[in-house]
Design a protein around this motif. Structure first.
Motif, short mmCIF file in Angstrom:
data_model
loop_
_atom_site.label_atom_id
_atom_site.label_comp_id
_atom_site.label_asym_id
_atom_site.label_seq_id
_atom_site.Cartn_x
_atom_site.Cartn_y
_atom_site.Cartn_z
N THR A 63 44.61 31.76 40.88
CA THR A 63 42.67 33.03 40.74
C THR A 63 41.92 31.96 40.88
O THR A 63 41.30 30.26 41.41
CB THR A 63 42.60 32.49 38.90
OG1 THR A 63 41.86 33.78 38.78
CG2 THR A 63 42.57 31.89 38.26
N TYR A 79 46.83 28.98 33.78
CA TYR A 79 46.17 29.84 35.83
C TYR A 79 45.21 28.03 36.24
O TYR A 79 45.00 27.66 35.40
CB TYR A 79 44.98 31.04 34.80
CG TYR A 79 45.68 31.98 33.98
CD1 TYR A 79 45.27 33.17 34.99
CD2 TYR A 79 46.72 31.90 32.96
CE1 TYR A 79 45.98 34.74 34.26
CE2 TYR A 79 46.29 33.48 32.31
CZ TYR A 79 46.76 34.71 33.31
OH TYR A 79 46.84 36.14 32.96
N TRP A 126 43.73 37.17 41.79
CA TRP A 126 44.71 36.09 41.07
C TRP A 126 46.29 36.80 41.23
O TRP A 126 46.37 37.92 41.82
CB TRP A 126 44.16 36.31 39.32
CG TRP A 126 44.87 37.62 39.00
CD1 TRP A 126 44.15 38.64 38.33
CD2 TRP A 126 46.00 38.56 38.62
NE1 TRP A 126 44.50 40.18 38.11
CE2 TRP A 126 45.92 39.68 38.00
CE3 TRP A 126 46.95 37.71 37.76
CZ2 TRP A 126 46.95 40.38 37.16
CZ3 TRP A 126 48.00 38.56 37.38
CH2 TRP A 126 47.65 39.58 36.95
#
Length: 259
Positions: A238, A192, A224
């Motif tokens: 995100t 992420y 996200w």
């Protein structure tokens, strides 16, 4: 690992705002920086290793050869190495369920740390059995060993959470299916990345030949979206705090992610 390093650099520079600098490892490697902070490494290795384009986490170890032996002793696989690279030694491996990861022994960039500042927000291992995977990685990488500086492991809400000096750096979720044809469903490590504007990142990625993978649409500060780069490398953008990682696409907060 990318097939075309300059093309990959152009894509991620536009989508994530990164600036790339060469390394002492040669022309096939570069390091991405965001506002002067190292964020990730990229290598033009996918073609030469006949490997898929993918983001792969590398975990620091004191002794790469010893760690590689522990991996093999636990019925996992060391695919490449350990080999000497610049200031250290590295190996590429997969755990018992097939999730690929790397190990690194040697000098590292001091500020390179997941979960802090501009670095990746967190990592997620999507695997068959979260508890079994946590034991494997703890034994191989000395997690929860009690020594100063080692990572702490906790079991929270059906997930295993990994923290380093109080920062959430990774989460392990169960429910992945090893024989699934969809790479999103098979066991794998997933990364992420923080972005200030999720919608802008998504639009830019699609414009440059990438695609959206998750059905989630950016709509608020906690948005996200999972994306694929033009060569199929999967990652998530995100703006959310890693202290409470989101559930996967199509899952409630209480259900394990399978994507």
């Amino acid at each position: 690992m990318a097939r075309d390093l300059p093309a990959a650099e152009d894509f991620y520079a536009a989508v994530l705002g990164w600036v790339f600098r060469p390394t002492r490892l040669g022309e096939e490697f570069s390091v991405a920086f965001l506002d002067g902070t190292p964020v990730a490494g990229m290598g033009a290795l996918a073609h030469s290793l006949k490997a898929p384009v993918a983001w792969t986490p590398y975990f620091a170890v004191d002794d790469a050869d010893a760690a590689a032996s522990r991996i093999c002793e636990r019925s996992a696989t060391v695919a490449v190495g350990p080999l000497s690279f610049g200031t250290g030694r590295a190996a590429l491996a997969s755990d018992r369920d097939g999730a690929v990861f790397g190990i690194w022994q040697g000098q590292a960039i001091p500020d390179w740390s997941v979960g802090t500042d501009k670095a990746p927000a967190w990592l997620e291992l999507r695997t068959r059995d979260a508890f079994d995977a946590a034991i494997f990685y703890a034994e191989v990488l000395d997690w929860a060993c009690g020594q100063a500086g080692c990572c702490q492991v906790a079991y929270e809400d059906d997930h295993v959470v990994l923290r380093h000096y109080g920062n959430t750096v990774a989460r392990i979720t169960g429910g992945a299916i090893g024989e699934a044809p969809d790479p999103q469903v098979r066991p794998r490590w997933h990364v992420y990345f923080y972005v200030p504007d999720v919608e802008f990142a998504v639009r830019t990625a699609v414009k440059l030949g990438g695609s959206t993978v998750s059905p989630t649409e950016p709509s608020d500060a906690d948005a996200w979206v999972t994306l694929s780069d033009p060569d199929g490398g999967l990652f998530t953008v995100t703006s959310r705090d890693p202290a409470a990682p989101p559930a996967g696409p199509g899952q409630s907060a209480e259900q394990p992610s399978r994507s």
